[in-house]
Design a protein around this motif. Sequence first.
Motif: not given
Length: 257
Positions: A1-8, A177-182, A204-211
């Motif tokens: 599910m994709i969450e769109i958060l309110t301003p609050a 990410i939002g009400s849950t981590m993933h 909200l997005l958690a962006l995480e480049p790793w190599v």
Amino acid sequence: MIEILTPAEVDKARATGALVGDILQTLKSKSLVGTNLLELDEITRQLIVDAGAESCYVDYAPSFGNGPFGHYVCTAVNDAVLHGMPHDYALADGDLLTLDLAVLLDGIAADAAISFVVGESARAEDLALIDVTQRALAAAIDIAGPDVRVGDLSHAIGQVLGAEGYPINLEFGGHGIGSTMHGDPHVANDGRPGRGYRLRPGLLLALEPWVMADTDVLVTDADGWTLRSSTGCRTAHTEHTIAITETGAEILTLPSR
């Protein structure tokens, strides 16, 4: 599910993000030669409790893990890169340490990771790994905003990592990410521009480049969680949680101090 958060809710995410950033900086300052990974885990637990927050990790039990994670921070050393389970290990001079932390505060989660060298004996190749993940993350954040596609972010990350010749693993990457981590969408660390979900304010997005220095193949430790490079090469991982705004993107997991 994709969450769109309110301003609050985005305001709440700012508080969670600052907490994550502050805890990571505290842990970095405590990551000295001789410090045990289990000490770092206990410090994390206490900081989370003191803030009135909840760990996203301690009860985390996804399909790819071995039961609940049972710890409060991921500690990946040298050839370990993701889901590093804290264990009885004292940090040594020159260790390349990645700390990955996700916390829930007032119903909203934030997730971030930092890689750094412990002590004084930094290898040039380790610093290069850290630098390329930081630059790849910055490249994605720079272009993030309304109507940008997920594929555009993936492409920006992949261009930086690939330009330095690093193999790119697509199994694990960024995420909503939002009400849950993933949550959705998944943001791979390479991809085709112009493809995928169109970003919207409040996402909200958690962006995480790793190599990994010379492979894109992961192996799993006997603990069922810690992911390492299959060749034993060094690794690095950098992550921020960002909020898509009306005009671009805001980094939420910068330390407040």
